[in-house]
Design an enzyme around this catalytic site. Sequence first.
Site, PDB file in Angstrom:
ATOM      1  N   LYS A  11       0.825  -1.207   0.000  1.00 56.49           N
ATOM      2  CA  LYS A  11       0.000   0.000   0.000  1.00 56.49           C
ATOM      3  C   LYS A  11       0.865   1.266   0.000  1.00 56.49           C
ATOM      4  CE  LYS A  11      -3.992  -2.221   2.227  1.00 56.49           C
ATOM      5  NZ  LYS A  11      -5.000  -2.121   3.325  1.00 56.49           N
ATOM      6  N   TYR A  51     -12.242  -1.663  -3.829  1.00 54.22           N
ATOM      7  CA  TYR A  51     -12.801  -1.810  -2.478  1.00 54.22           C
ATOM      8  C   TYR A  51     -14.313  -1.593  -2.465  1.00 54.22           C
ATOM      9  CZ  TYR A  51      -8.341  -2.204   0.086  1.00 54.22           C
ATOM     10  OH  TYR A  51      -7.137  -2.635   0.614  1.00 54.22           O
ATOM     11  N   PHE A  59     -15.575   4.165   7.012  1.00 55.80           N
ATOM     12  CA  PHE A  59     -14.176   4.513   6.706  1.00 55.80           C
ATOM     13  C   PHE A  59     -13.883   4.533   5.211  1.00 55.80           C
ATOM     14  CE2 PHE A  59     -14.389  -0.079   7.537  1.00 55.80           C
ATOM     15  CZ  PHE A  59     -13.830  -0.605   6.377  1.00 55.80           C
ATOM     16  N   ARG A  87      -2.651 -14.478   4.262  1.00 48.70           N
ATOM     17  CA  ARG A  87      -3.367 -13.794   5.348  1.00 48.70           C
ATOM     18  C   ARG A  87      -2.677 -14.081   6.694  1.00 48.70           C
ATOM     19  NH1 ARG A  87      -7.524 -10.054   3.942  1.00 48.70           N
ATOM     20  NH2 ARG A  87      -8.196 -10.337   6.095  1.00 48.70           N
ATOM     21  N   THR A  93      -6.051  -7.166  10.514  1.00 48.24           N
ATOM     22  CA  THR A  93      -6.214  -5.848   9.883  1.00 48.24           C
ATOM     23  C   THR A  93      -5.599  -4.747  10.739  1.00 48.24           C
ATOM     24  OG1 THR A  93      -8.308  -6.652   8.978  1.00 48.24           O
ATOM     25  CG2 THR A  93      -7.907  -4.272   8.891  1.00 48.24           C
ATOM     26  N   ARG A 104       2.147  -7.008   9.306  1.00 49.09           N
ATOM     27  CA  ARG A 104       1.475  -5.825   9.864  1.00 49.09           C
ATOM     28  C   ARG A 104       1.972  -5.511  11.276  1.00 49.09           C
ATOM     29  NH1 ARG A 104      -4.472  -7.257   7.272  1.00 49.09           N
ATOM     30  NH2 ARG A 104      -4.349  -5.857   5.456  1.00 49.09           N
ATOM     31  N   ASN A 114      -2.046   0.069   6.974  1.00 47.11           N
ATOM     32  CA  ASN A 114      -1.594  -1.250   7.432  1.00 47.11           C
ATOM     33  C   ASN A 114      -0.743  -1.989   6.395  1.00 47.11           C
ATOM     34  OD1 ASN A 114      -3.611  -1.918   5.699  1.00 47.11           O
ATOM     35  ND2 ASN A 114      -4.864  -3.051   7.168  1.00 47.11           N
ATOM     36  N   HIS A 117      -2.193  -5.337   1.444  1.00 42.49           N
ATOM     37  CA  HIS A 117      -3.490  -5.989   1.218  1.00 42.49           C
ATOM     38  C   HIS A 117      -3.260  -7.446   0.856  1.00 42.49           C
ATOM     39  CE1 HIS A 117      -7.353  -7.089  -0.610  1.00 42.49           C
ATOM     40  NE2 HIS A 117      -6.636  -7.576  -1.612  1.00 42.49           N
ATOM     41  N   GLU A 128      -9.513 -10.218  -8.167  1.00 43.48           N
ATOM     42  CA  GLU A 128      -8.563  -9.127  -7.921  1.00 43.48           C
ATOM     43  C   GLU A 128      -7.339  -9.234  -8.835  1.00 43.48           C
ATOM     44  OE1 GLU A 128      -7.788  -9.205  -3.698  1.00 43.48           O
ATOM     45  OE2 GLU A 128      -9.831  -8.549  -3.219  1.00 43.48           O
TER      46      GLU A 128
HETATM   47  P1  ATP Z   1      -7.276  -5.633   3.037  1.00 41.21           P
HETATM   48  O1  ATP Z   1      -8.583  -5.927   2.324  1.00 41.21           O
HETATM   49  O2  ATP Z   1      -6.701  -4.276   2.706  1.00 41.21           O
HETATM   50  O3  ATP Z   1      -6.293  -6.756   2.883  1.00 41.21           O
HETATM   51  P2  ATP Z   1      -8.412  -6.592   5.479  1.00 41.21           P
HETATM   52  O4  ATP Z   1      -9.022  -7.658   4.613  1.00 41.21           O
HETATM   53  O5  ATP Z   1      -7.542  -7.045   6.611  1.00 41.21           O
HETATM   54  O6  ATP Z   1      -7.560  -5.582   4.612  1.00 41.21           O
HETATM   55  P3  ATP Z   1     -10.905  -5.192   5.371  1.00 41.21           P
HETATM   56  O7  ATP Z   1     -11.995  -5.389   6.370  1.00 41.21           O
HETATM   57  O8  ATP Z   1     -11.058  -5.798   4.015  1.00 41.21           O
HETATM   58  O9  ATP Z   1      -9.542  -5.646   6.058  1.00 41.21           O
HETATM   59  O10 ATP Z   1     -10.692  -3.611   5.224  1.00 41.21           O
HETATM   60  C1  ATP Z   1     -10.015  -3.090   4.083  1.00 41.21           C
HETATM   61  C2  ATP Z   1      -9.094  -1.983   4.523  1.00 41.21           C
HETATM   62  O11 ATP Z   1      -9.878  -0.881   4.997  1.00 41.21           O
HETATM   63  C3  ATP Z   1      -8.184  -2.323   5.700  1.00 41.21           C
HETATM   64  O12 ATP Z   1      -6.997  -2.960   5.319  1.00 41.21           O
HETATM   65  C4  ATP Z   1      -7.884  -0.968   6.262  1.00 41.21           C
HETATM   66  O13 ATP Z   1      -6.874  -0.317   5.498  1.00 41.21           O
HETATM   67  C5  ATP Z   1      -9.201  -0.233   6.073  1.00 41.21           C
HETATM   68  N1  ATP Z   1     -10.051  -0.341   7.252  1.00 41.21           N
HETATM   69  C6  ATP Z   1     -10.797  -1.399   7.645  1.00 41.21           C
HETATM   70  N2  ATP Z   1     -11.446  -1.141   8.773  1.00 41.21           N
HETATM   71  C7  ATP Z   1     -11.107   0.116   9.125  1.00 41.21           C
HETATM   72  C8  ATP Z   1     -11.463   0.982  10.204  1.00 41.21           C
HETATM   73  N3  ATP Z   1     -12.315   0.598  11.165  1.00 41.21           N
HETATM   74  N4  ATP Z   1     -10.912   2.214  10.217  1.00 41.21           N
HETATM   75  C9  ATP Z   1     -10.081   2.626   9.252  1.00 41.21           C
HETATM   76  N5  ATP Z   1      -9.711   1.863   8.204  1.00 41.21           N
HETATM   77  C10 ATP Z   1     -10.215   0.633   8.148  1.00 41.21           C
HETATM   78 MG    MG Z   2     -10.094  -7.237   2.838  1.00 42.05          MG
END
Ligand code: ATP
Ligand code: MG
Length: 144
Positions: A11, A51, A59, A87, A93, A104, A114, A117, A128
């Site tokens: 990212k 996304y 968010f 993962r 996350t 992370r 974080n 992805h 994707e």
């Molecule tokens: P990613 O899809 O980026 O791999 P993830 O699967 O661990 O991450 P998701 O629930 O898909 O988590 O959320 C996508 C992204 O949105 C997160 O990686 C983070 O950058 C952001 N995000 C998620 N939850 C929050 C939150 N509560 N506040 C701020 N940002 C958030």
């Molecule tokens: Mg995700």
Amino acid sequence: MNTNRTLAILKPDCVRRALSGSVLQQIENAGFKVCALHMVQLSRERAEGFYAVHRERPFFNDLIDFMTSGPCIPMVLEKPNAVEAFRTLIGATDPQDADEGTIRKRFASSKAENIVHGSDSPENAHIEIAYFFGDHGSIPVDIS
Ligand code: ATP
Ligand code: MG
């Protein structure tokens, strides 16, 4: 369904903080092969499409601001059971919840920023990978 591949993105915080090499080293040390990789500056439209599942979340706008704040590095990674293995390697996350030694936990500064992805299912990995490496003339190579 090919379960040996997943889509990762280094990212914008990772690129900005000059951590791409360190993170990629940890990914390769964990046994993942890089089959495709490029650097790209996402437009808002492209980040929103990626996304889209989070469109209604509070968010969402901050997430799109962040993902378009600088270049990022999408890549296709290969390893048996790649989605789950990756993962596990990246951790939760929120880096505060991530296991010791995960990417992370080691590198991320917050839940929003974080570092990386990882696809969350083989089906989404397939979608994707096509999103970033489908018909752009950048086809993942067969490295096995
Ligand atoms: P990613 O899809 O980026 O791999 P993830 O699967 O661990 O991450 P998701 O629930 O898909 O988590 O959320 C996508 C992204 O949105 C997160 O990686 C983070 O950058 C952001 N995000 C998620 N939850 C929050 C939150 N509560 N506040 C701020 N940002 C958030
Ligand atoms: Mg995700």
